[in-house]
Design a protein around this motif. Structure first.
Motif, mmCIF file in Angstrom:
data_model
loop_
_atom_site.group_PDB
_atom_site.id
_atom_site.type_symbol
_atom_site.label_atom_id
_atom_site.label_comp_id
_atom_site.label_asym_id
_atom_site.label_seq_id
_atom_site.Cartn_x
_atom_site.Cartn_y
_atom_site.Cartn_z
ATOM 1 N N THR A 90 0.839 -1.199 0.000
ATOM 2 C CA THR A 90 0.000 0.000 0.000
ATOM 3 C C THR A 90 0.872 1.246 0.000
ATOM 4 O O THR A 90 2.056 1.211 0.349
ATOM 5 C CB THR A 90 -0.922 0.015 1.228
ATOM 6 O OG1 THR A 90 -0.123 -0.093 2.414
ATOM 7 C CG2 THR A 90 -1.897 -1.145 1.175
ATOM 8 N N ALA A 91 0.275 2.367 -0.385
ATOM 9 C CA ALA A 91 0.993 3.635 -0.451
ATOM 10 C C ALA A 91 1.608 3.971 0.904
ATOM 11 O O ALA A 91 0.963 3.840 1.954
ATOM 12 C CB ALA A 91 0.048 4.753 -0.884
ATOM 13 N N GLY A 92 2.862 4.361 0.862
ATOM 14 C CA GLY A 92 3.565 4.760 2.070
ATOM 15 C C GLY A 92 4.278 3.632 2.790
ATOM 16 O O GLY A 92 5.120 3.876 3.662
ATOM 17 N N ALA A 93 3.977 2.376 2.433
ATOM 18 C CA ALA A 93 4.636 1.237 3.072
ATOM 19 C C ALA A 93 6.036 1.062 2.493
ATOM 20 O O ALA A 93 6.345 1.558 1.409
ATOM 21 C CB ALA A 93 3.810 -0.032 2.860
ATOM 22 N N PRO A 94 6.931 0.373 3.219
ATOM 23 C CA PRO A 94 8.281 0.128 2.691
ATOM 24 C C PRO A 94 8.229 -0.567 1.325
ATOM 25 O O PRO A 94 7.467 -1.516 1.135
ATOM 26 C CB PRO A 94 8.910 -0.794 3.743
ATOM 27 C CG PRO A 94 8.176 -0.474 5.007
ATOM 28 C CD PRO A 94 6.774 -0.175 4.584
ATOM 29 N N GLY A 95 9.017 -0.058 0.396
ATOM 30 C CA GLY A 95 9.055 -0.637 -0.944
ATOM 31 C C GLY A 95 8.030 -0.068 -1.894
ATOM 32 O O GLY A 95 7.996 -0.462 -3.072
ATOM 33 N N TYR A 96 7.197 0.859 -1.428
ATOM 34 C CA TYR A 96 6.162 1.427 -2.302
ATOM 35 C C TYR A 96 6.786 2.269 -3.406
ATOM 36 O O TYR A 96 7.698 3.059 -3.171
ATOM 37 C CB TYR A 96 5.201 2.285 -1.473
ATOM 38 C CG TYR A 96 4.194 3.051 -2.301
ATOM 39 C CD1 TYR A 96 3.173 2.382 -2.971
ATOM 40 C CD2 TYR A 96 4.269 4.439 -2.417
ATOM 41 C CE1 TYR A 96 2.242 3.079 -3.734
ATOM 42 C CE2 TYR A 96 3.347 5.139 -3.178
ATOM 43 C CZ TYR A 96 2.332 4.461 -3.836
ATOM 44 O OH TYR A 96 1.420 5.155 -4.594
ATOM 45 N N VAL A 97 6.287 2.074 -4.647
ATOM 46 C CA VAL A 97 6.659 2.900 -5.790
ATOM 47 C C VAL A 97 5.410 3.652 -6.220
ATOM 48 O O VAL A 97 4.351 3.037 -6.397
ATOM 49 C CB VAL A 97 7.179 2.044 -6.966
ATOM 50 C CG1 VAL A 97 7.551 2.937 -8.148
ATOM 51 C CG2 VAL A 97 8.372 1.204 -6.537
ATOM 52 N N PRO A 98 5.471 4.972 -6.396
ATOM 53 C CA PRO A 98 4.283 5.743 -6.746
ATOM 54 C C PRO A 98 3.526 5.155 -7.940
ATOM 55 O O PRO A 98 4.114 4.851 -8.980
ATOM 56 C CB PRO A 98 4.848 7.126 -7.091
ATOM 57 C CG PRO A 98 6.101 7.226 -6.291
ATOM 58 C CD PRO A 98 6.670 5.826 -6.276
ATOM 59 N N GLY A 99 2.220 4.934 -7.748
ATOM 60 C CA GLY A 99 1.359 4.487 -8.827
ATOM 61 C C GLY A 99 1.267 2.988 -9.006
ATOM 62 O O GLY A 99 0.401 2.496 -9.736
ATOM 63 N N SER A 100 2.141 2.212 -8.350
ATOM 64 C CA SER A 100 2.130 0.759 -8.533
ATOM 65 C C SER A 100 1.587 0.068 -7.291
ATOM 66 O O SER A 100 1.937 0.434 -6.170
ATOM 67 C CB SER A 100 3.540 0.239 -8.811
ATOM 68 O OG SER A 100 3.544 -1.185 -8.846
ATOM 69 N N PRO A 101 0.740 -0.958 -7.454
ATOM 70 C CA PRO A 101 0.250 -1.705 -6.292
ATOM 71 C C PRO A 101 1.250 -2.740 -5.794
ATOM 72 O O PRO A 101 0.981 -3.420 -4.793
ATOM 73 C CB PRO A 101 -1.004 -2.390 -6.834
ATOM 74 C CG PRO A 101 -0.715 -2.597 -8.282
ATOM 75 C CD PRO A 101 0.101 -1.405 -8.710
ATOM 76 N N TYR A 102 2.381 -2.878 -6.492
ATOM 77 C CA TYR A 102 3.396 -3.860 -6.118
ATOM 78 C C TYR A 102 4.648 -3.169 -5.589
ATOM 79 O O TYR A 102 4.977 -2.051 -5.989
ATOM 80 C CB TYR A 102 3.765 -4.737 -7.309
ATOM 81 C CG TYR A 102 2.610 -5.552 -7.837
ATOM 82 C CD1 TYR A 102 2.278 -6.769 -7.262
ATOM 83 C CD2 TYR A 102 1.846 -5.081 -8.901
ATOM 84 C CE1 TYR A 102 1.216 -7.520 -7.737
ATOM 85 C CE2 TYR A 102 0.772 -5.824 -9.377
ATOM 86 C CZ TYR A 102 0.464 -7.036 -8.801
ATOM 87 O OH TYR A 102 -0.608 -7.765 -9.267
ATOM 88 N N LYS A 103 5.366 -3.855 -4.724
ATOM 89 C CA LYS A 103 6.578 -3.294 -4.133
ATOM 90 C C LYS A 103 7.688 -3.164 -5.167
ATOM 91 O O LYS A 103 7.674 -3.811 -6.221
ATOM 92 C CB LYS A 103 7.050 -4.170 -2.976
ATOM 93 C CG LYS A 103 7.487 -5.575 -3.375
ATOM 94 C CD LYS A 103 7.964 -6.405 -2.190
ATOM 95 C CE LYS A 103 6.855 -6.720 -1.231
ATOM 96 N NZ LYS A 103 7.295 -7.708 -0.190
#
Length: 387
Positions: free
Chosen positions: A340-353
């Motif tokens: 999810t947005a803001g979690a470690p590994g988050y890339v803007p716009g992608s639901p995957y790490k």
């Protein structure tokens, strides 16, 4: 999907020999008892069982007599791919079924799955391939898949337009957020990317493919600006070109030839590419949204299978049972990497790490799971032409 000719960097290729020797050879015309044309894919040879064929549908029985994993392509003029079969292990056999209109072709064997390959000429006589009988289930599959491709391409145009509008406005954060959405739709239509001609490299080329006469352009040139250089300086020409080329693609896909055979071959080749080269992280090397690309590729291959499934059900129930199990297993594995947005590994716009956060064991697990689908997908073409 850039042409599957591009150099692969997967672990399986580390032992590849330095350079392939160009050459060609052809045996006197002969066929195995099943009517297929033999292809002997050796270490430094590519021997065909027939040098001349009538226009129509043909199956090539490829035997790898080299010590390396190999692949075989059938090229029309300008290295346009008519068909391909990849990941053929030493001392193994694989079929390749293609429709060939009249013309001059080359069959390329690529030990190590790199380079231009060892080539043998193939002449196909007759102006066009004979019309093939397509039953109603297969005709319905083609109609369904064409509608899917046209819908996804229109979504590609719309999401690319949102991306390029953000780029032109100078909004870096919004541009990064918009990049992934556009990429997803292109990845979903890649099973037929070989039919896009020059538009595929213009839209999806990698930095490695750029030359003095062919500058770096398309999605990945813009990706580099957004995620590596972290600025929008000089990006308007890239945005304009990407807009224009996706609109051209939307027009093109309404006219490209789609058959059950090209659908099956395309889905198989795409997942082979995911397992053997995309899994190295070579595609989204600046944004690291590779898992989103994988998901899009799986979506596209699964839609091919879903469209063909009614016809497959009457022809090969075991194949259907296998793919009905393996697609959900791969999707479930991909879901374990959602964030999810803001979690470690988050890339803007992608639901995957971010792909950088995966361990080598996790990457290997993805490659293995993709391979478990790619292998049975290789039987699609032979099943749908069997009737």
């Amino acid at each position: 999907m850039q042409s599957l000719n591009r150099a692969r960097t997967s672990l399986a290729l580390l032992a590849v020999a330095a350079a392939l020797v160009a050459g060609c050879s052809a045996k006197q015309p002969s066929r195995p008892t099943n009517g297929a044309i033999t292809v002997d894919a050796g270490e430094d040879s590519c021997a065909l069982g027939a040098a001349e064929l009538p226009a129509g549908r043909h199956t090539f029985e490829v035997t790898n007599t080299s010590a390396q994993v190999t692949e075989v392509y059938i090229y029309a003029a300008g290295d346009r791919i008519m068909g391909e079969v990849e990941n053929i292990g030493p001392a193994t056999h694989r079929p390749l079924t293609v429709d060939l209109p009249g013309g001059d072709y080359q069959v390329a064997c690529k030990p190590g799955m790199v380079g231009a390959g060892i080539r043998s000429p193939l002449k196909v006589t007759g102006s066009t391939a004979p019309t093939q009988t397509v039953d109603q289930e297969l005709a319905g599959a083609v109609r369904s898949y064409r509608a899917y491709v046209e819908s996804e391409t229109q979504a590609l145009v719309d999401t690319t337009s949102a991306l390029t509008a953000a780029v032109r406005s100078g909004d870096l954060a919004k541009s990064k957020m918009s990049y992934a959405a556009a990429r997803l739709h292109y990845e979903r239509i890649e099973p037929i990317a070989e039919s896009f001609g020059d538009l595929d490299p213009l839209i999806d080329m990698r930095a490695d493919d750029a030359t003095a006469s062919t500058p770096f352009t398309g999605f990945h040139a813009l990706e580099q600006q957004l995620f590596e250089k972290n600025n929008l300086a000089g990006t308007q020409p890239l945005a304009d070109g990407l807009d224009a080329n996706t609109r051209k693609l939307a027009q093109l896909v309404t006219t490209v030839q789609i058959t059950p055979l090209t659908m099956g071959n395309g889905a198989k080749s795409l997942l082979d590419e995911v397992a053997k080269s995309k899994v190295t992280g070579e595609e989204e090397r600046y944004s690291r949204i590779d898992l989103l690309d994988f998901a899009g590729n799986v979506d596209g291959a699964k839609y091919v299978y879903s469209a063909l499934r009614p016809a497959l059900q009457t022809r090969d129930k075991q194949l259907v049972s296998t793919l009905d199990r393996r697609f959900p297993a791969l999707e479930n594995l991909l879901d374990t990497h959602r964030v999810t947005a803001g979690a470690p590994g988050y890339v803007p716009g992608s639901p995957y790490k971010s792909y950088d956060t995966l361990t080598q064991d996790q990457i290997k697990a993805l490659a293995v799971q993709v391979d478990t689908i790619s292998e049975p997908l290789g039987h699609l073409s032979s099943v749908v032409v069997r009737g």
